[in-house]
Design an enzyme around this catalytic site. Structure first.
Site, PDB file in Angstrom:
ATOM      1  CE  LYS A  11      -2.895   1.121   3.337  1.00  0.00           C
ATOM      2  NZ  LYS A  11      -3.094   2.343   3.911  1.00  0.00           N
ATOM      3  CG  ASP A 303       0.080   0.208   9.354  1.00  0.00           C
ATOM      4  OD1 ASP A 303      -0.279   1.263  10.319  1.00  0.00           O
ATOM      5  OD2 ASP A 303       0.488   0.340   8.399  1.00  0.00           O
TER       6      ASP A 303
END
Length: 416
Positions: A11, A303
């Site tokens: 991403k 994350d």
């Protein structure tokens, strides 16, 4: 639990590839893009700014506009749920002589933007906020000056906003971080010939006359790979192989922590691609032990920390995480969301000011998980839901489309 899965494109690198292609001179080719909601937000915003951005696909050609070639948007820039879109593109438009208004969904509108407004204002841009330092946010761009900036934190997005502003504005910058954050912007710009130098926590960049068109294949996302590695670690037998994963040292903290806890994770077939180191990640069942993660461990697995908490609960081991206050201002307050949901399914968990504790105890869980629309929470508890004998209902399974649209299918392929 056995199988080979190619997890989706990274991403962070996908966002940066779209931005760099829009600023390049000529036509760039980008393959293996993550086709997620967040990356589509970046494409939409760049399209609004005049980039030659087609509808996204696995193999896309983008016509760049060169430095200073973007145009004033006719409508507010719609960033959806993507903080990366907002912060990095704010750096780009800060160097253009026009005004841009950034808008986002409810979650994004609550996330702090002062961290980029401060350095970009020091460079010469002007910011307006309607509510504290969240969205809507208006950026008045123009002629910029170089700066020496201390981010006072490990923030890849702040660093990248400064670098993109300096790149387009044609000014030198130097940046110092308190801890090493992910460095995909420096790696990508350096691979394209931009004079970027790094020295531990310091980054400097000199003026570049242009960004050449390029051809790039996006490596697989280590954050997405982490969920399937967790599933393999908690399984009773088998092996999972995940090819082509980016193993940039600033991104593999979760894998390193699992190894410290006794996990069977290894990297094979190392190679280079897109300026990054790649490998096949191989994982299998392991008996884990208690661990503590401190501030120095956090940036490289920020994350994945909710996932680490879920793994500890499923393994029945103690875990303490501190120095992770940044989790409070993600898509949700991830500390509160993690702890509340662990308790809801029967685990022992406690909030800390800047982290959380998970206590050793039961290893079978049942209950309803409230994701608060946060993809990382949904996927972390999705791994617990995939384990035998657990009975866990997740309220918003669709929110995984932000970063890993095929998450449920890939988990199912390993269970079948």
């Amino acid at each position: 639990m056995r199988g080979t899965v190619r997890v989706p494109g990274d991403k962070s690198i996908s966002h940066r590839a779209l931005i760099c292609a829009s600023l390049a001179t000529g036509e760039s080719r980008v393959r293996g893009l993550l086709l997620s909601d967040d990356v589509r937000s970046t494409a939409t915003v760049l399209r609004q700014l005049g980039a030659g951005m087609p509808e996204l696909s696995d193999d896309v050609l983008i016509t760049g506009q060169g430095f200073g070639g973007l145009v004033e948007p006719r409508m507010p820039l719609q960033c959806g749920n993507s903080g990366t879109t907002t912060r990095l593109v704010a750096g780009v438009v800060a160097a253009h002589p026009f005004t841009s208004r950034f808008e986002g969904d409810g979650s994004l509108s609550r996330r702090p933007m002062q961290r980029i407004a401060e350095p970009l204002t020091a460079m010469g841009a002007r910011f307006e906020f309607e509510h504290a330092d969240g969205l809507p946010m208006t950026v008045h761009g123009g002629q910029l000056a170089g700066i020496a900036w201390n981010t006072r934190s490990a923030s890849a997005q702040t660093k990248s906003a400064i670098l993109f502003a300096a790149l387009v504005g044609g000014v030198p910058v130097s940046i110092r971080e308190s801890a090493k954050s992910r460095d995909h912007t420096e790696v990508m710009l350096g691979s394209l010939g931009v004079p970027v130098t790094t020295d531990n926590l310091s980054i400097s960049m000199s003026q570049a006359r242009e960004l050449p068109a390029f051809d790039i294949s996006i490596p697989a996302d280590p954050s997405s790979a982490a969920y399937l590695v967790a599933l393999a670690t908690l399984a009773s037998e088998g092996e999972v192989r995940l090819p082509g994963v980016c193993i940039n040292p600033t991104r593999i903290g979760f894998f390193n922590m699992l190894q410290r806890m006794g996990g069977a994770v290894r990297f094979v077939g190392r190679q280079r691609g897109a300026g990054e180191e790649l490998a096949t990640v191989v994982a299998g069942p392991a008996t884990l032990r208690a661990a503590k993660a401190r501030a120095g461990d956090v940036p490289s697995m920020i994350d994945e920390l909710p996932l680490l908490g879920c793994v500890a609960a499923a393994a029945g081991v103690d875990l303490e995480v501190t120095g992770a206050g940044e989790l409070r201002v993600k898509e949700s307050d991830r500390i509160a969301a993690l702890v509340a949901n662990l308790r809801a399914i029967g685990a022992d968990a406690e909030e800390l000011r800047d982290g959380f504790r998970v206590g050793a105890g039961r290893r079978q869980f049942s209950g309803r998980v409230v994701t608060r629309g946060d993809h990382r929470i949904a996927m972390a508890f999705g791994i617990l839901a995939a384990l035998p004998d657990n009975r866990i209902d997740i309220d918003d399974r669709d929110c995984v489309s932000v970063s890993y649209p095929a998450f449920w299918e890939d988990v199912g392929s390993l269970r079948s």
